[in-house]
Design a protein around this motif. Structure first.
Motif, PDB file in Angstrom:
ATOM      1  N   THR A 658      28.856  36.006  51.416  1.00  0.00           N
ATOM      2  CA  THR A 658      30.098  35.531  50.832  1.00  0.00           C
ATOM      3  C   THR A 658      30.226  35.987  49.391  1.00  0.00           C
ATOM      4  OG1 THR A 658      31.466  33.560  50.525  1.00  0.00           O
ATOM      5  CG2 THR A 658      29.145  33.344  49.969  1.00  0.00           C
ATOM      6  N   THR A 659      31.442  36.008  48.898  1.00  0.00           N
ATOM      7  CA  THR A 659      31.692  36.320  47.500  1.00  0.00           C
ATOM      8  C   THR A 659      31.659  35.032  46.682  1.00  0.00           C
ATOM      9  OG1 THR A 659      33.093  38.200  48.076  1.00  0.00           O
ATOM     10  CG2 THR A 659      33.358  37.278  45.863  1.00  0.00           C
ATOM     11  N   VAL A 660      30.942  35.077  45.590  1.00  0.00           N
ATOM     12  CA  VAL A 660      30.895  33.919  44.696  1.00  0.00           C
ATOM     13  C   VAL A 660      31.998  34.068  43.655  1.00  0.00           C
ATOM     14  CG1 VAL A 660      29.479  32.586  43.097  1.00  0.00           C
ATOM     15  CG2 VAL A 660      28.404  33.755  45.040  1.00  0.00           C
ATOM     16  N   HIS A 661      32.842  33.048  43.565  1.00  0.00           N
ATOM     17  CA  HIS A 661      33.970  33.068  42.642  1.00  0.00           C
ATOM     18  C   HIS A 661      33.740  32.103  41.478  1.00  0.00           C
ATOM     19  CE1 HIS A 661      36.411  35.568  45.248  1.00  0.00           C
ATOM     20  NE2 HIS A 661      36.190  34.749  46.267  1.00  0.00           N
ATOM     21  N   ALA A 662      34.508  32.319  40.412  1.00  0.00           N
ATOM     22  CA  ALA A 662      34.416  31.422  39.256  1.00  0.00           C
ATOM     23  C   ALA A 662      34.775  29.991  39.628  1.00  0.00           C
ATOM     24  CB  ALA A 662      35.334  31.925  38.146  1.00  0.00           C
TER      25      ALA A 662
END
Length: 696
Positions: A658-662
């Motif tokens: 998964t992409t880690v977002h702010a």
């Protein structure tokens, strides 16, 4: 007061709203003129109306009352802010002997032309029963300054002439509307009615006439006060250094907090008003007698309570200040509890008691301090309190102040229709809390700030780079409003810069509840090639910077005595360091260890300290990560990847792919800051699952 009516502007409003009747467009125009004058209308106060005739769906002519909708501000009102009601029916309600609040609202709702309209003003029946086409109502400072004196009626007639009528205060509703209509019918020559302790009504057959009369009468009252009000002299100039805000305000803010029956702690924002006029006024020998009395108009009581708290702390040390605040607040609460008990007993009613905390505190040597569960509430209370202080000062030479009786104040304060103005939404998780996020010019700060704001916090963002900081704050302000997010230029490596920044924060809102040390820089070099200067720079920002801000907030948190939360944005590198990343990994490990020490040391006064270990976050809403601006190019070269390929590389290396977002980091900050679990000293990975970085 200047008359701002311009015929060209008035006609421009008619042209701007071709779909609505011309009289309604003109009603919008003069309503905005009134709403733009703070000395007439503050924060949604006052109301206006116009009567007209339409042809309804069945082809019949129907008389209509357009009246300001509840919750609309006259300063920005639009045609849709004037719900339309069946005027002929409303006038029939004058025959009714009694009309409960609930039934009155029901009658309004069931006789709207558009069921989607906002609730009409609670003074709708006044506007319906008076025959005039245009009616303007304001809480003009100059008018209530005169009406609230022992000889108020005499002075009003001296100031305004004989073509006015004065009513004693009556609660809004059917009795007031009937009394206003009967008064006018007994004196049809009048063009103004004053409701004592409340405000002024003017009327006319066109928008300009009603507006002109309002400005004319208020101007006469202002001139009368200027000529006959020797109390307008504030007093001697005062050095504001008599009281230390950084000492008093956190203590006061902590004292104002309380725990509800549900177990939830409620905290307040503070708003300080300090200028030479306020300082001098509070330094007068008779200041307490002048200013510690009831509200100008009962509409203010839901915002400010009826009385301010007078608090003298000049020259006291921390222990003395704490004792003075505790004594003052304790006495205030006892008096409020007694007022409540006496009123429910005298009226034989059952009411749920509101909190007994003051909303306005007058502090000689500091100024006026207002409190509210949100920055908006505190600001509204401060605006009203400042106008109240000025009005009482202007009228000081005209005889004793006559405040409204406790029975009328109670009726207004505990009136369901008045309380409805405040809304009954469940408080957000961080309502009343203040947060400080360092490294505020970067992508992760954007996500942290966004989530804190969504949860109801007041947020200060700090950075050393003004351009990047302002870009982030403007982005957040576009969504949440500039009142809730503020930029603070701060160098976290400088003790003096941190001290000054925190002093500014305390002066703006009273204290701090949530600290997020997030500032960080990176440098890519193997140890053999790592210069001492580069190593020191990274350590100073990433480790010393965390130390400086934690140390700086400790006195604030201790003085408040309400706990608090420190959430360090650490890094997955603490447990899984990378080659050529020695300065960054070591600095983050040091900051991480400082967090654990802080958890041990600050638990004694309820402060929780936790860490978040996040993996690569490249950007957010067009704001890049300063760290990845530095290390991204080297990472792409070493792996022969373009920017999107690099992002995919980091996505594929975690267990969840998964992409880690702010925003994910922001969610973690809110979880810790909202104290949903009794947790301190913990590390929460926000990395999609990197086995090498599992906390251990």
């Amino acid at each position: 007061m200047k008359n701002r009516y311009e015929e060209k502007e008035a006609q421009a409003f008619v042209g701007a709203y071709p779909q609505c009747p011309a009289e309604l467009a003109l009603r919008v125009y003069t309503s905005r003129l009134l709403g733009a004058e703070e000395d007439l209308v503050l924060h949604g106060g006052g109301n206006t109306s116009v009567k007209g005739v339409i042809t309804n769906l069945v082809g019949e002519e129907q008389e209509i009352l357009y009246i300001k909708g509840s919750g609309w501000d006259l300063g920005v009102i639009a045609p849709q802010g004037f719900p339309a009601l069946d005027l002929a029916y409303l006038r029939k309600l004058r025959q009714v002997q009694d009309l409960s609040d609930a039934e009155m609202v029901n009658q309004f709702r069931t006789h709207l032309l558009d069921a989607a309209s906002p609730n009409p003003s609670i003074e709708t029946l006044v506007h319906a029963f008076l025959p005039h086409r245009f009616i303007d109502h304001t809480h003009a400072d100059a008018i209530v300054t005169l009406s609230n004196r022992e000889d108020g009626a005499k002075q009003l007639h001296e100031a305004l002439g004989t073509n006015i009528a004065i009513l004693p205060f009556i609660m809004p509703g059917l009795p007031l509307a009937r009394a206003m209509a009967e008064l006018y019918e007994s004196r049809p020559e009048i063009d103004c009615i004053i409701l004592a302790n409340h405000g002024i009504f003017t009327f006319g057959d066109d928008a300009k006439t009603a507006y002109d009369r309002m400005i004319d009468y208020v101007s006469r009252a202002e001139a009368y006060l200027a000529e006959r009000g020797p109390g307008a002299s504030a007093g001697e100039a005062v050095d504001p250094g008599l009281v230390q805000p950084s000492l008093l305000l956190p203590i006061l803010r902590g004292g104002l907090s309380f725990v509800e029956d549900s177990g939830r702690r409620r905290t307040m924002q503070l708003a300080v008003r300090q200028n030479k006029e306020i300082l001098a006024a509070l330094f007068r020998p008779d200041a307490q007698e002048l200013f510690v009395n009831g509200v100008l108009t009962p509409d203010h009581v839901i915002r400010t309570k009826n009385y301010p708290l007078w608090l003298e702390v000049g020259g006291l040390d921390e222990e003395g200040t704490l004792a003075a605040v505790q004594t003052g607040l304790g006495r205030y609460q006892e008096e409020y509890d007694r007022y409540f008990a006496e009123q429910v007993a005298a009226k034989a009613v059952s009411r749920t008691k509101l909190d007994a905390m003051p909303r306005v505190i007058l502090v000689p040597g500091l100024g006026l301090v207002a409190a509210g569960f949100s920055q908006k509430d505190a600001g509204i209370a401060a605006d009203i309190a400042e106008h109240t202080l000025t009005a009482k000062l202007r009228g000081a030479g005209l005889g004793p102040y006559r405040e409204l009786g406790a029975d009328s104040i109670f009726d207004m304060e505990y009136w369901a229709l008045e309380q409805a103005k405040l809304g009954k939404a469940k408080p957000k998780a961080l309502e009343g809390r203040t947060a400080l996020v360092t490294g505020g010019g970067g992508a992760i700060a954007m996500g942290i700030g966004r989530k804190l704001l969504e949860a109801g916090a007041r947020v200060f963002m700090t950075d050393i780079n003004q351009e990047r900081l302002e870009a982030v704050c403007h982005n957040l302000a576009d969504t949440f409003g500039s009142r809730l997010v503020s930029p603070l230029l701060m160098d976290v490596t400088s003790e003096e810069s941190v001290r000054l920044g925190l002093a500014q924060l305390v002066m703006e809102c009273g204290g701090l509840d949530i600290l997020v040390p997030n500032a960080g820089i990176a440098h890519v070099a193997k140890l053999a090639d790592l210069s001492e200067a580069a190593f020191r720079q990274v350590m100073e920002v990433n480790c010393l910077g965390v130390f400086q801000v934690i140390k700086g907030v400790i006195p604030i948190l201790r003085r408040q005595g309400t706990g608090g939360s420190i959430v360090i944005n650490s890094s997955k590198n603490v447990f899984a360091p990378g080659a050529s990343f020695g300065a960054y990994s070591a600095s983050k490990a040091g900051a991480h260890q400082l967090g654990k020490i802080a958890a041990l040391e600050l638990a004694e006064f309820g402060v929780r300290v936790n860490m978040i270990n996040a993996d690569a976050i490249f950007d957010d809403a067009g704001v890049s990560s300063g760290l990845w601006d530095v290390i991204g190019p080297e990472r792409m070269r070493s792996r022969n990847l373009d920017p999107e390929g690099l992002k995919d590389y980091y996505r594929q290396r975690n267990l969840l792919k998964t992409t880690v977002h702010a925003d994910h980091v922001g969610n973690a900050v809110v979880f810790f800051a909202s104290e949903q679990t009794p947790t301190t000293g913990a590390t929460l990975p926000v990395d999609g699952g990197i086995m090498a970085a599992f906390p251990r």
